[in-house]
Design an enzyme around this catalytic site. Structure first.
Site, PDB file in Angstrom:
ATOM      1  N   ASP A  81      -4.490 -44.675 -14.659  1.00  0.00           N
ATOM      2  CA  ASP A  81      -3.719 -43.474 -14.365  1.00  0.00           C
ATOM      3  C   ASP A  81      -3.456 -43.398 -12.869  1.00  0.00           C
ATOM      4  OD1 ASP A  81      -6.487 -43.201 -14.196  1.00  0.00           O
ATOM      5  OD2 ASP A  81      -6.570 -41.531 -15.587  1.00  0.00           O
ATOM      6  N   GLU A 151      -3.208 -36.054 -15.441  1.00  0.00           N
ATOM      7  CA  GLU A 151      -3.832 -34.757 -15.211  1.00  0.00           C
ATOM      8  C   GLU A 151      -3.125 -33.631 -15.953  1.00  0.00           C
ATOM      9  OE1 GLU A 151      -6.612 -34.374 -14.028  1.00  0.00           O
ATOM     10  OE2 GLU A 151      -7.027 -36.073 -12.723  1.00  0.00           O
TER      11      GLU A 151
END
Length: 418
Positions: A81, A151
């Site tokens: 990520d 997120e």
């Protein structure tokens, strides 16, 4: 053979570490929020291209995918990520982030890699180099993905919707790792089966009738309605969900009003739920809808002004670690890092959208593990994820993360040799 391969991996890691740490410093100093990862994606894609991978950019936003094809065999995807958080860095590091940006609501905010995504990308770059250098040891198709907007738990699904698998092929297995803020460097932590919770986020708008604070009888006070609603929502988990099941219901913010002597006309709240099973998810949502409407009706709110519940596009399904896939990956890692260093733990109440990469038809098996990030020689308690003081042992995480993921890939793509 096993020892020789392990030695080759370790030699590559030591050789590449100075360059990898430089990459890490760059990523850490220049974090970008979800859906804004333009320069981060460019930095990571350049690193993958330099290592010999064919890179496609702009998948599901700023998502990237690098492919190295060495011949017949499995296709394995590894994800890192890329996004950071609106958190002020307080680590005191010489390369601490001083970045600020305008967030999704138009506010100027500080930005920090407070969840280790800078380390995840650095590890991905290290794995890219190790696997390219060891091509004689494996055969298949390796796909390395830089995912945006983790997120906001939306980037994985966005990449799949945008045709990731049409571009790189459908993987046979999906791997990812994450730093573990509560475990020492050198450890590897995993969970078979459900490993992290599903999550949903909601906006809730409660309507009333505004008025003068001196004449509350001429108004319908939405703050009172909201207060009663919040308290009743706290009974859902304790009184409606099976005590043996997992559920969390959180009211995370409340916003309303602008004047001391004025009753506002509406209240805005944000809610979040966590669950391990679809049945619990559905029950929580139904209970929220039932309670909010009932409290409003009891206060005299007309039907056309009943509360409005909006499900946000920030959803993550429960992540399930495939036992068969873990049965290959975890023993291979254990053979290298040591029996006591590999730790099985219960499912986490945290959520992560990596599972969306596997939530296709037919589903793709997932294996997700964490690597310890705490310096064992530190005399201070470690700061947890999303803290401005989060300061992992970068060298230990990078080296052990590259080692663990490379060994996992060699076990999957070169079983007959490893």
């Amino acid at each position: 053979m096993k020892i020789a391969c392990h030695d080759l991996v370790d030699r590559m890691i030591e050789q590449e570490y100075p360059s990898l740490f430089s990459l890490y410093r760059t990523l850490h100093q220049h974090p970008e929020l979800s859906e804004m990862e333009e320069q981060t994606a460019l930095t990571l894609s350049t690193s993958l291209e330099t290592a010999g991978y064919t890179v496609t950019t702009g998948i599901g936003g700023f998502g990237i995918a690098g492919v190295l094809d060495t011949g017949p065999g499995r296709t394995v995807l590894v994800r890192a990520d890329m996004d950071a958080l609106p958190v002020l860095e307080e680590t005191g590091l010489s390369y601490a982030s001083t970045e600020t940006t305008v967030d999704w609501n138009g506010r100027s905010v500080p930005v920090m890699h407070a969840c280790g995504h800078d380390l995840h990308m650095t590890i991905l770059a290290g794995v890219a180099r190790v696997m390219a250098a060891l091509q004689d040891w494996w055969s298949g198709r390796l796909v390395l993905v830089g995912q945006p907007s983790e997120e906001r738990v939306s980037g994985a699904a966005a990449m799949v919707r945008d045709g990731l698998y049409n571009t790189v092929g459908t993987p046979d297995a999906l791997l990812a790792l994450h730093v573990a803020a509560e475990y020492p460097v050198g450890t590897v932590i995993y969970t078979e089966g459900v490993s992290s919770a599903g999550a949903e986020s909601f906006d809730l708008k409660i309507f009333g009738v505004g008025g003068h604070a001196a004449h509350p009888n001429k108004a319908i006070d939405p703050i009172v309605i909201a207060a009663e609603t919040i308290l009743l929502l706290q009974t859902v988990v304790s009184r409606e969900i099976d005590p043996q099941a997992f559920a969390v219901l959180t009211v995370s913010s409340i916003h309303t009003g602008s004047k001391h002597n004025a009753i506002p006309g509406e209240v805005e709240l944000t809610l979040n739920i966590r669950f391990f099973s679809p049945g619990v998810r559905d029950h929580l949502i139904s209970a929220i809808e039932r309670i909010t409407a009932s409290v409003a009706r009891g206060a005299g709110v007309p039907e056309e002004r009943l509360p409005m519940l909006t499900l946000l596009d920030e959803s993550a399904p429960p992540m399930i670690c495939d036992p068969a896939l873990a049965g290959v990956v975890i023993p291979a890692i254990r053979a290298v890092v040591g029996e006591e260093q590999v730790i099985a733990v219960p499912p986490s109440s945290g959520s992560e959208d990596f599972g969306a990469f596997g939530a296709v038809d037919p589903p793709i098996p997932i294996c997700y593990f964490r690597v310890g990030s705490v310096d064992p020689n530190s005399t201070h308690p470690p700061a947890f994820l999303h803290s401005g003081k989060f300061s992992p042992d970068a060298e230990g995480v990078i080296k052990n993360g590259v080692r663990a993921m490379s060994i996992a890939l060699l076990a999957l793509l070169g079983e007959e040799r490893y």
